[in-house]
Design a protein around this motif. Structure first.
Motif, PDB file in Angstrom:
ATOM      1  N   SER A   1      -9.606  -2.962  -6.039  1.00 26.11           N
ATOM      2  CA  SER A   1      -8.424  -3.809  -5.420  1.00 26.11           C
ATOM      3  C   SER A   1      -7.233  -3.877  -6.173  1.00 26.11           C
ATOM      4  CB  SER A   1      -8.950  -5.420  -5.310  1.00 26.11           C
ATOM      5  OG  SER A   1     -10.096  -5.321  -4.528  1.00 26.11           O
ATOM      6  N   THR A   2      -7.161  -4.001  -7.474  1.00 22.86           N
ATOM      7  CA  THR A   2      -5.913  -3.754  -8.241  1.00 22.86           C
ATOM      8  C   THR A   2      -5.393  -2.236  -8.082  1.00 22.86           C
ATOM      9  OG1 THR A   2      -6.478  -5.228  -9.750  1.00 22.86           O
ATOM     10  CG2 THR A   2      -4.944  -3.792 -10.593  1.00 22.86           C
TER      11      THR A   2
ATOM     12  N   TRP B   1     -12.947  -0.746   2.129  1.00 23.83           N
ATOM     13  CA  TRP B   1     -12.003  -0.234   1.985  1.00 23.83           C
ATOM     14  C   TRP B   1     -11.561   0.973   3.044  1.00 23.83           C
ATOM     15  CZ3 TRP B   1     -13.955  -1.495  -2.899  1.00 23.83           C
ATOM     16  CH2 TRP B   1     -13.469  -2.523  -3.564  1.00 23.83           C
TER      17      TRP B   1
ATOM     18  N   MET C   1      -5.957  -0.135  -5.729  1.00 27.58           N
ATOM     19  CA  MET C   1      -5.587   0.303  -4.483  1.00 27.58           C
ATOM     20  C   MET C   1      -4.042   0.081  -4.313  1.00 27.58           C
ATOM     21  SD  MET C   1      -7.792   1.401  -2.212  1.00 27.58           S
ATOM     22  CE  MET C   1      -7.414   0.677  -0.733  1.00 27.58           C
ATOM     23  N   ASP C   2      -3.284  -0.777  -5.093  1.00 28.41           N
ATOM     24  CA  ASP C   2      -1.972  -0.958  -5.000  1.00 28.41           C
ATOM     25  C   ASP C   2      -1.065   0.289  -5.370  1.00 28.41           C
ATOM     26  OD1 ASP C   2      -2.150  -3.551  -3.966  1.00 28.41           O
ATOM     27  OD2 ASP C   2      -2.025  -4.244  -6.061  1.00 28.41           O
ATOM     28  N   GLU C   3      -1.826   1.302  -6.055  1.00 22.66           N
ATOM     29  CA  GLU C   3      -1.103   2.440  -6.447  1.00 22.66           C
ATOM     30  C   GLU C   3      -0.506   3.436  -5.082  1.00 22.66           C
ATOM     31  OE1 GLU C   3      -0.311   3.471  -9.572  1.00 22.66           O
ATOM     32  OE2 GLU C   3      -0.745   1.550 -10.032  1.00 22.66           O
TER      33      GLU C   3
ATOM     34  N   PRO D   1      -0.933   4.713  -0.559  1.00 23.10           N
ATOM     35  CA  PRO D   1      -1.890   4.430   0.711  1.00 23.10           C
ATOM     36  C   PRO D   1      -2.550   5.768   0.872  1.00 23.10           C
ATOM     37  CG  PRO D   1       0.324   5.088   1.047  1.00 23.10           C
ATOM     38  CD  PRO D   1       0.367   4.876  -0.374  1.00 23.10           C
TER      39      PRO D   1
END
Length: 334
Positions: free
Chosen positions: A87-88, A124, A90-92, A94
């Motif tokens: 989850s962390t 996801w 994934m902010d990198e 899209p």
């Protein structure tokens, strides 16, 4: 119109024609910079590592591991280890299109591993492939090439893959039935010798003081190391102490370490093809003295060692991105 104006107009018309023939040039450059990315996971019994490689940067996160898919409640434990890290990361961006994971115990309980992969996909939405952590370690060490990888971590296993994808395996039977020479094995042997020293049933060792420091009272040591949810990891946590004492000259610790190296070398030699290289990976290789001892034991068995080309995270990423590896038939895709 003078000659210079004529040349300028001709150049402008030519540029317009070129532009009309090749309008996607800038888009092509942007597309290359935003190439699809894959999340790679190495889910072991001690640590869970997650990596995302972008065009110019690599992000890696680390958290606690899980007991393996052979343990009770394994799917939930696996998700508990993976979810916060993914989850962390994934902010990198899209542009993530898939996830590759190597996890402990996949071969012991493939149904549970498949369920975990399906739940990851439902969370996801991208493609997921999961395989044994020793398989991804092999891909990381050798790429698509053949050879034997010897994993010396909390557990221990040797894994050989031939050019046609045929797999041979030795040990990896878990903390109670195998994993000889592993971090758990070394830690457990060290604690047992410490208790023997305290009872005067065995030779004195400085490991006795180290064991007493775990719980303050030697009588409380068994509960301190076996009272938690992951006994193997607790026992393995004593292995660095044993290795350090061996380096410092403790006779008992030195005997344990030498025996561990022999056990690991026997595991590798039981399946290795002497014509193919052996790569050693795992947490025990971080101790240079132990690694040197282990490499010497492998050489005594006429095995040629080679430094691994990459890590199990690299192997998980490669498995996610490629479906034509000889390892493919041993992976689970959802």
């Amino acid at each position: 119109m003078d000659a210079l104006d004529h040349v300028s107009m001709t150049f402008a018309r030519h540029a317009a024609v070129v532009s009309s023939l090749h309008p996607p040039l800038m888009e092509e450059i942007v597309t290359r910079q935003a190439a699809p990315s894959y999340i790679a996971i190495d889910l072991g019994k001690t640590h869970c590592r997650v990596k995302l490689r972008r065009a110019s940067t690599t992000t890696e996160l680390r958290g606690a591991g899980f007991p393996g898919f052979a343990a009770a409640g394994n799917v939930n434990l696996a998700l508990d280890a993976i979810q916060p890290l993914v989850s962390t990361i994934m902010d990198e961006g899209p542009d993530i299109v898939g996830l590759g994971a190597g996890a402990a115990g996949v071969e012991s309980n493939p149904d549970a591993a498949r369920e975990a992969a399906q739940r990851i996909r439902s969370l996801w939405g991208f493609d997921v492939v999961i395989a044994s952590d020793v398989l991804t370690a092999h891909i990381g060490a050798f790429g698509a090439g053949p050879g034997t990888v010897l994993v010396a971590g909390t557990g221990s296993v040797a894994y050989r893959v031939d050019a046609d994808g045929t797999v041979s395996r030795s040990d990896g039977w878990g903390p109670w039935l195998g994993d000889e020479g592993s971090g758990r094995w070394i830690g457990q042997a060290g604690l047992a010798c410490a208790l023997r020293s305290a009872d005067r049933r065995g030779p004195h060792t400085s490991l006795e003081d180290d064991a007493r420091a775990i719980a303050g009272d030697i009588r409380h040591v068994p509960h301190a190391v076996t009272g938690g949810t992951d006994v193997a990891r607790a026992l393995a946590s004593f292995a660095p102490v044993v290795l350090a004492r061996a380096t410092a000259g403790d006779v008992v610790a030195g005997g344990i370490v030498r025996k561990a190296a022999r056990r690991l070398a026997q595991t590798a030699s039981s399946i290795a093809d002497p014509r193919l290289p052996v790569s050693v990976v795992g947490g025990l290789t971080n101790d240079t003295s132990f690694l040197r001892l282990l490499l010497n034991e492998l050489a005594l068995r006429d095995l040629t060692t080679r430094r691994p080309a990459g890590t199990s995270l690299d192997g998980a990423e490669m498995l996610a991105a490629h479906r034509d590896l000889p390892h493919e038939k041993h992976a689970i895709r959802v």
